[in-house]
Write a protein that holds these residues in place. Structure first.
Motif, short mmCIF file in Angstrom:
data_model
loop_
_atom_site.label_atom_id
_atom_site.label_comp_id
_atom_site.label_asym_id
_atom_site.label_seq_id
_atom_site.Cartn_x
_atom_site.Cartn_y
_atom_site.Cartn_z
N MET A 1 0.84 -1.22 0.00
CA MET A 1 0.00 0.00 0.00
C MET A 1 0.87 1.25 0.00
SD MET A 1 -3.54 -0.03 1.84
CE MET A 1 -3.05 -0.27 3.54
N PRO A 2 0.51 2.19 -0.85
CA PRO A 2 1.30 3.42 -0.97
C PRO A 2 1.02 4.39 0.18
CG PRO A 2 -0.55 3.48 -2.49
CD PRO A 2 -0.62 2.17 -1.79
N LEU A 3 1.29 3.93 1.39
CA LEU A 3 0.99 4.75 2.57
C LEU A 3 1.79 6.05 2.56
CD1 LEU A 3 0.77 2.23 5.54
CD2 LEU A 3 -1.07 3.34 4.26
N ASP A 4 3.00 5.99 2.00
CA ASP A 4 3.83 7.19 2.00
C ASP A 4 3.21 8.28 1.12
OD1 ASP A 4 4.30 5.73 -0.31
OD2 ASP A 4 6.38 6.39 -0.49
N VAL A 5 2.71 7.90 -0.04
CA VAL A 5 2.09 8.89 -0.92
C VAL A 5 0.86 9.49 -0.26
CG1 VAL A 5 1.02 9.30 -3.17
CG2 VAL A 5 2.98 7.77 -2.99
N MET A 6 0.08 8.66 0.42
CA MET A 6 -1.10 9.17 1.14
C MET A 6 -0.69 10.25 2.13
SD MET A 6 -3.10 5.64 2.07
CE MET A 6 -3.51 4.42 0.83
N GLY A 7 0.34 9.97 2.90
CA GLY A 7 0.79 10.93 3.89
C GLY A 7 1.37 12.18 3.27
N LEU A 8 2.16 12.01 2.23
CA LEU A 8 2.75 13.18 1.57
C LEU A 8 1.66 14.05 0.97
CD1 LEU A 8 5.84 11.50 -0.17
CD2 LEU A 8 5.86 13.03 1.82
N PHE A 9 0.66 13.41 0.42
CA PHE A 9 -0.47 14.15 -0.15
C PHE A 9 -1.14 14.99 0.94
CE2 PHE A 9 -3.74 13.25 -3.79
CZ PHE A 9 -3.77 14.60 -4.08
N TYR A 10 -1.34 14.37 2.08
CA TYR A 10 -1.96 15.09 3.20
C TYR A 10 -1.15 16.32 3.61
CZ TYR A 10 -3.04 16.36 7.98
OH TYR A 10 -3.30 17.08 9.12
N PHE A 11 0.14 16.12 3.86
CA PHE A 11 0.98 17.23 4.32
C PHE A 11 1.10 18.33 3.27
CE2 PHE A 11 2.59 14.04 7.39
CZ PHE A 11 2.49 14.79 8.54
N ALA A 12 1.27 17.91 2.01
CA ALA A 12 1.44 18.90 0.95
C ALA A 12 0.17 19.73 0.78
CB ALA A 12 1.79 18.20 -0.37
N TYR A 13 -0.98 19.09 0.81
CA TYR A 13 -2.22 19.83 0.64
C TYR A 13 -2.47 20.74 1.85
CZ TYR A 13 -6.90 20.96 -0.97
OH TYR A 13 -8.01 21.63 -1.42
N ARG A 14 -2.19 20.23 3.03
CA ARG A 14 -2.37 21.02 4.24
C ARG A 14 -1.56 22.31 4.18
NH1 ARG A 14 0.64 19.43 9.70
NH2 ARG A 14 2.25 20.34 8.37
N PHE B 9 -4.67 20.23 -8.12
CA PHE B 9 -4.42 19.83 -6.73
C PHE B 9 -5.76 19.75 -5.98
CE2 PHE B 9 -0.70 20.58 -3.53
CZ PHE B 9 -0.95 19.34 -2.97
N TYR B 13 -7.18 16.14 -4.68
CA TYR B 13 -7.31 15.91 -3.24
C TYR B 13 -8.76 15.65 -2.86
CZ TYR B 13 -6.23 16.17 1.71
OH TYR B 13 -6.08 15.86 3.05
N PHE B 16 -9.54 12.16 -3.85
CA PHE B 16 -8.74 11.24 -3.03
C PHE B 16 -9.36 11.05 -1.64
CE2 PHE B 16 -5.11 10.91 0.03
CZ PHE B 16 -4.78 9.59 -0.26
N TYR B 38 -5.25 6.98 10.14
CA TYR B 38 -4.08 6.90 9.26
C TYR B 38 -2.78 6.95 10.04
CZ TYR B 38 -0.40 8.18 6.01
OH TYR B 38 0.79 8.22 5.32
N ALA B 107 -5.71 3.47 -2.14
CA ALA B 107 -4.50 2.80 -2.65
C ALA B 107 -4.69 2.45 -4.12
CB ALA B 107 -4.20 1.56 -1.82
N ILE B 110 -4.16 5.56 -6.18
CA ILE B 110 -2.75 5.91 -6.30
C ILE B 110 -2.02 4.90 -7.19
CG2 ILE B 110 -0.57 6.07 -5.04
CD1 ILE B 110 -2.19 7.22 -2.67
N PHE B 129 5.86 16.41 -3.91
CA PHE B 129 5.07 16.53 -2.68
C PHE B 129 5.94 17.04 -1.54
CE2 PHE B 129 1.79 13.43 -4.38
CZ PHE B 129 0.79 14.37 -4.42
N MET B 132 6.52 20.62 -1.68
CA MET B 132 5.32 21.40 -1.38
C MET B 132 5.09 21.52 0.13
SD MET B 132 3.80 22.63 -4.11
CE MET B 132 2.05 22.84 -3.71
N VAL B 133 5.75 20.68 0.91
CA VAL B 133 5.59 20.72 2.36
C VAL B 133 6.53 21.77 2.94
CG1 VAL B 133 5.84 19.40 4.50
CG2 VAL B 133 4.88 18.30 2.46
N LEU B 146 8.15 9.01 5.99
CA LEU B 146 7.47 9.26 4.73
C LEU B 146 8.50 9.65 3.67
CD1 LEU B 146 4.29 11.16 5.94
CD2 LEU B 146 4.49 8.79 5.19
#
Lengths: 152, 152
Positions: A1-14, B9, B13, B16, B38, B107, B110, B129, B132-133, B146
């Motif tokens: 599972m691409p858990l890292d991409v999920m997390g990066l997506f979260y932080f980047a969007y935030r 974006f 998001y 997603f 998560y 998943a 992605i 990503f 972007m953080v 991550l």
DNA sequence: AATTTATGTCAGTGTTGTTGACATTGTTTG
DNA sequence: CAAACAATGTCAACAACACTGACATAAATT
């Protein structure tokens, strides 16, 4: 599972949406106002129905936000030329100026993330975003010219 | 101004996070619960303070969500070994199972966006990503693994 | 003329965030 | 050891932004 991409997506969007928060709060606005300003500036003359479709909120929910934006002179309405029931939404000069301010930090963030990337890498990132959007909504992306109309 | 990337974006998001909404609502949960699940699944044993730092919400706001997750048996708490004031958060078996279900569609989304991409293109997207953080948060990304701890 | 469509509005409700105040337990420090 | 500090929990009030349901108006369509 691409858990890292999920997390990066979260932080980047935030952090991306967070860029505008202080400026918005200063005007008594929130993220909902920003989303409306974005689409009205992107495609001036958009009817209310399209905005509802894009934002996926109810008209009652949009009404509150739109009332403020219109009342405070950031957005104006004009009856549609062909269908006069429609209320077409336009940014005022004040609205355009405010939107440019809101976008400045976000644009910086994106530009500096793109800076050292090849045109090919930039295309890859845009294509990734498109692939993450529901295929049903790809028509919408084209209508908004967020993707090239000639693409498949 | 990279208006197109801003819009892409937003849509990416939106779709997603929307993947999990129906499943969450079915359990009487919302996106706030998902975010907690998560991080608790990503790094079991995380203290409450870290979660507050990551989510950038107040403890009162987290409390409501956490109370439900603990009360309904999705998350458990254990006092810290070295500092016994800390409450370390762990997913229960029920919590792990539910999180896997929530993650399945995300998943898929992605994976299918990554499917036909080269390892290099995938690295480009992850790097975008990260860029972007907020740089301030890069330490957090490393702590959560991550991003690769050996990276600059 | 009747119906449907696009929009607006009123009223009530829920989730998720906020602030401020205070309590408990455990660690650290003078 | 006592005082101070830290990690967490809880109560209460409040705000932003979503929701539903009901109803109104004007314009287009049938």
């Amino acid at each position: 599972m691409p858990l890292d991409v999920m997390g990066l997506f979260y932080f980047a969007y935030r952090d991306f949406v967070g860029d505008a928060d202080a400026l918005l709060a200063h005007q008594g606005f929130g993220r909902a106002h920003h989303r409306v300003l974005y689409f009205v500036n992107l495609r001036p003359g958009m009817p209310v129905a399209d905005l509802l479709d894009i934002l996926r909120i109810t008209k009652q929910s949009l009404a509150r936000v739109l009332r403020q934006l219109i009342g405070e002179g950031y957005v104006s309405q004009k009856a549609g030329a062909d269908d006069r029931r429609q209320r077409l939404l336009y940014p005022t000069e004040k609205g355009r100026r405010f939107f440019r301010t809101l976008s400045a930090t976000q644009a910086n963030r994106i530009n500096s993330a793109f800076e050292h990337l090849s045109p090919d890498a930039r295309r890859t990132i845009r294509a990734f975003f498109v692939a993450m959007v529901e295929p049903n909504d790809h028509g919408r992306l084209k209508a908004l010219k967020l993707i090239d109309t000639r693409d498949p």
